[in-house]
Design a protein around this motif. Structure first.
Motif, short mmCIF file in Angstrom:
data_model
loop_
_atom_site.label_atom_id
_atom_site.label_comp_id
_atom_site.label_asym_id
_atom_site.label_seq_id
_atom_site.Cartn_x
_atom_site.Cartn_y
_atom_site.Cartn_z
N ALA A 1 -2.97 3.90 -3.10
CA ALA A 1 -3.19 1.85 -4.29
C ALA A 1 -2.91 1.59 -3.56
O ALA A 1 -1.66 1.44 -2.67
N GLU A 2 -3.05 0.15 -3.40
CA GLU A 2 -3.00 -1.59 -2.76
C GLU A 2 -3.29 -2.25 -3.78
O GLU A 2 -3.39 -2.18 -4.82
N ARG B 1 0.87 -1.14 0.35
CA ARG B 1 -0.11 -0.04 0.12
C ARG B 1 0.60 1.39 -0.26
O ARG B 1 2.41 1.15 1.01
N GLU B 2 0.66 2.19 -0.69
CA GLU B 2 0.97 3.60 -0.43
C GLU B 2 0.19 4.62 -0.77
O GLU B 2 -0.39 4.03 -1.98
N THR B 3 0.64 5.98 -0.32
CA THR B 3 -0.24 6.97 -0.52
C THR B 3 0.57 8.10 -1.33
O THR B 3 2.41 7.97 -0.62
N SER B 4 0.25 8.60 -2.55
CA SER B 4 1.07 10.03 -2.79
C SER B 4 1.23 10.82 -1.47
O SER B 4 0.96 11.02 -0.66
N ALA C 1 0.56 10.30 -10.65
CA ALA C 1 0.53 10.14 -9.34
C ALA C 1 -0.18 8.73 -9.30
O ALA C 1 0.32 8.67 -8.49
N VAL C 2 -0.89 7.87 -10.23
CA VAL C 2 -2.24 7.05 -9.68
C VAL C 2 -0.79 6.75 -10.55
O VAL C 2 -0.86 5.36 -9.62
N PHE D 1 -8.96 8.60 -3.98
CA PHE D 1 -8.38 9.15 -4.29
C PHE D 1 -9.06 10.78 -3.41
O PHE D 1 -10.20 9.73 -2.31
N SER D 2 -8.01 11.23 -3.37
CA SER D 2 -8.57 12.39 -2.57
C SER D 2 -9.25 13.77 -3.45
O SER D 2 -9.74 14.40 -4.36
#
Length: 95
Positions: free
Chosen positions: A38-39, A28-31, A66-67, A51-52
């Motif tokens: 994304a996981e 799992r990672e967050t920009s 980013a994605v 997405f925020s």
């Protein structure tokens, strides 16, 4: 003969544990800006993408970047975890 059966049974349980651990692997990672999370599973397949509201301020190119980069980092984390599991398994079997 009993000892051989017990040895085979222990190895079978080790393989089952390995399979279970591999199925459970997730990355799992967050920009950095928190816009994309994304996981992925242990083979790198996307299992979750969130997405925020920050994505509304991105250009299409920034959104794409980013994605892709966030999903790639999540996959790297998952693959690192898989490697750790396999290395530990190999050490147990060799020892």
């Amino acid at each position: 003969m009993d000892e051989l059966q017990e040895q085979v049974r222990r190895q079978l349980y080790r393989f089952q544990d390995l399979a279970d651990q591999m199925k459970a692997v997730r990355g799992r990672e967050t920009s950095e800006d928190g816009a994309v999370m994304a996981e992925v599973d242990g083979i790198g397949a996307l299992t979750d993408l969130q997405f925020s509201s920050a994505v509304s301020r991105m250009t299409p190119g920034e959104f794409e970047q980013a994605v892709v980069s966030t999903a790639a980092q999540a996959a790297r984390r998952a693959f690192e975890r898989r490697a750790e599991i396999v290395n530990r398994f190999n050490e147990e079997v060799a020892g």
